[in-house]
Design an enzyme around this catalytic site. Structure first.
Site, PDB file in Angstrom:
ATOM      1  N   TYR A 123      70.002 -36.337 -87.901  1.00 46.99           N
ATOM      2  CA  TYR A 123      69.108 -36.520 -89.042  1.00 46.99           C
ATOM      3  C   TYR A 123      67.996 -37.526 -88.777  1.00 46.99           C
ATOM      4  O   TYR A 123      67.096 -37.669 -89.600  1.00 46.99           O
ATOM      5  CB  TYR A 123      69.908 -36.976 -90.263  1.00 46.99           C
ATOM      6  N   LYS A 170      83.417 -34.772 -82.795  1.00 46.44           N
ATOM      7  CA  LYS A 170      83.572 -33.749 -81.760  1.00 46.44           C
ATOM      8  C   LYS A 170      83.488 -34.519 -80.437  1.00 46.44           C
ATOM      9  O   LYS A 170      82.679 -34.237 -79.549  1.00 46.44           O
ATOM     10  CB  LYS A 170      82.438 -32.718 -81.913  1.00 46.44           C
ATOM     11  N   ASP A 203      85.877 -29.037 -86.002  1.00 44.25           N
ATOM     12  CA  ASP A 203      86.197 -27.607 -86.146  1.00 44.25           C
ATOM     13  C   ASP A 203      87.606 -27.418 -86.697  1.00 44.25           C
ATOM     14  O   ASP A 203      87.846 -26.626 -87.614  1.00 44.25           O
ATOM     15  CB  ASP A 203      85.989 -26.860 -84.810  1.00 44.25           C
ATOM     16  N   ASP A 227      77.342 -33.791 -93.864  1.00 36.27           N
ATOM     17  CA  ASP A 227      76.527 -32.883 -94.670  1.00 36.27           C
ATOM     18  C   ASP A 227      77.236 -31.537 -94.820  1.00 36.27           C
ATOM     19  O   ASP A 227      77.420 -31.012 -95.919  1.00 36.27           O
ATOM     20  CB  ASP A 227      75.169 -32.710 -93.969  1.00 36.27           C
ATOM     21  N   ASP A 231      79.611 -29.829 -98.206  1.00 27.78           N
ATOM     22  CA  ASP A 231      79.362 -28.557 -98.898  1.00 27.78           C
ATOM     23  C   ASP A 231      80.646 -27.724 -98.908  1.00 27.78           C
ATOM     24  O   ASP A 231      80.966 -27.059 -99.891  1.00 27.78           O
ATOM     25  CB  ASP A 231      78.236 -27.758 -98.218  1.00 27.78           C
TER      26      ASP A 231
END
Ligand code: NAI
Length: 330
Positions: A123, A170, A203, A227, A231
């Site tokens: 970002y 990750k 994941d 982010d 959601d």
């Protein structure tokens, strides 16, 4: 009377902020709203989508309620939302996700708090066109920002009687950047012996969240994973129309829903104001107006329990009807 900045946004922003201001006003709490416009609508007159007066207002008042602001996709100006967080150093993005009364979803007892780092990672917007067929984006992670957000997550857990803080990365692939975030978590975690620790790859987290979200408590993540995952967690409790959020820094805080400006339903009196209303409830708790926060939350829950719902939740109430019913239930 307390003055609070109101950024009423665009798209469905003005409709839902109008609803929320009316509900707060009807609760009996008097607030002087310092209305600040931002986004595409002000570029022509002020030369920027985020004029300095908006930042000054938030810094002066210490608190803002913010409706969504549209960002052009793939071109155009930089996100006002991202800039605001960066300029005001609102480093912690807090997104609680809890089932609401009478909003049926696949799962019960979801109670997850997403703590998203809000100032760096992909970002940071450090991108360049290497050549016509190649573009490059830099994933910036610093120890300072990573330790600060992990400390925020653990402090939140202690203050709110949560049991666990799980770090999401990750780091098996991005060994340096995500590895640094993970290492920062491990270091900060040493100061919180009373909180359970857990490490998961993003994941695997997504897979487990859609299998059984009750396995998770507080999650702390770098910006981009935060982010996306927030959601996903919004979807677990009824969708974007009900997902609240807050951006918190040392000097000020901006309360805003997870969702965007929903141009597909703009001006149709269909938008669900719940996400912005719950963000406002958290804002009232933050400024110490706990009585009014509780009163408004009770009225919202009573309305939902009475089976008055907006279209996104499978009902047929308009924004205005839903708002009026909440006001009646105050
Ligand atoms: P979006 O969140 O605006 O919409 C996604 C879907 O959810 C749409 O079908 C929309 O109708 C629905 N939805 C969202 N909020 C709702 C509500 N309160 N009630 C009922 N339905 C609702 O996401 P999208 O379409 O990806 O983004 C639209 C614009 O918003 C973009 O310009 C984006 O950059 C901006 N955006 C702004 C944010 C902010 O101001 N903090 C956050 C996210 C996106």
């Amino acid at each position: 009377m307390r003055t609070i900045t109101l950024i009423n946004g665009d798209g469905i922003g003005p409709e839902i902020s109008d609803a929320v201001v009316k509900i707060i006003d009807a609760s009996g709490l008097k607030i002087n709203w310092d209305i600040q416009t931002a986004g595409a609508d002000v570029i022509e007159s002020e030369g920027t989508p985020l004029p300095g007066r908006v930042l000054d207002s938030v810094l002066k008042n210490g608190v803002a309620l913010k409706a969504p602001v549209t960002t052009p996709i793939g071109k155009g100006f930089r996100s006002v939302n991202v800039q605001l967080r960066k300029e005001l150093d609102l480093y912690a993005n807090l997104r609680p996700c809890k089932n609401l009364p009478n909003v049926k979803t696949r799962f019960e007892n979801v109670d997850i708090v997403v703590v998203r780092e809000n100032t760096e990672d992909l970002y940071a917007g450090i991108e360049r066109q290497v050549d016509e067929n190649t573009a490059e984006s830099i994933k910036l992670i610093t120890r300072e920002a990573s330790e600060r957000i992990c400390k925020f997550a653990f402090d939140f857990a202690v203050k709110n009687n949560r049991k666990e803080v799980c770090v999401v990365t990750k780091a098996n692939i991005m060994k340096l950047s995500d590895g640094l975030f993970l290492d920062s978590y491990r270091k900060v975690a040493e100061d919180y012996p009373q909180i359970n620790k857990r490490e998961i790859l993003v994941d695997n987290l997504c897979m487990q969240l859609v299998q059984d979200p009750t396995r998770f408590d507080v999650l702390v993540l770098p910006n981009l994973y935060g982010d996306i995952v927030s959601d996903l967690t919004a979807g677990l409790i009824g969708g974007l129309g009900v997902a609240q959020g807050a951006n918190i820094g040392e000097k000020c805080a901006v309360f805003e829903p997870v969702h965007g400006s929903a141009p597909d339903i703009k001006g149709q009196n269909k938008a669900n104001p719940t996400a912005l209303l719950l963000s406002a409830v958290e804002m009232l708790n933050y400024i110490g107006e706990k009585h009014y926060a509780q009163k408004i939350e009770n009225a919202l829950f009573k309305t939902l329990s009475g089976n008055i719902k907006t279209v996104d939740l499978g009902g047929n109430a308009s924004t205005v009807e839903f708002t009026e019913r909440i006001i009646k239930n105050l």
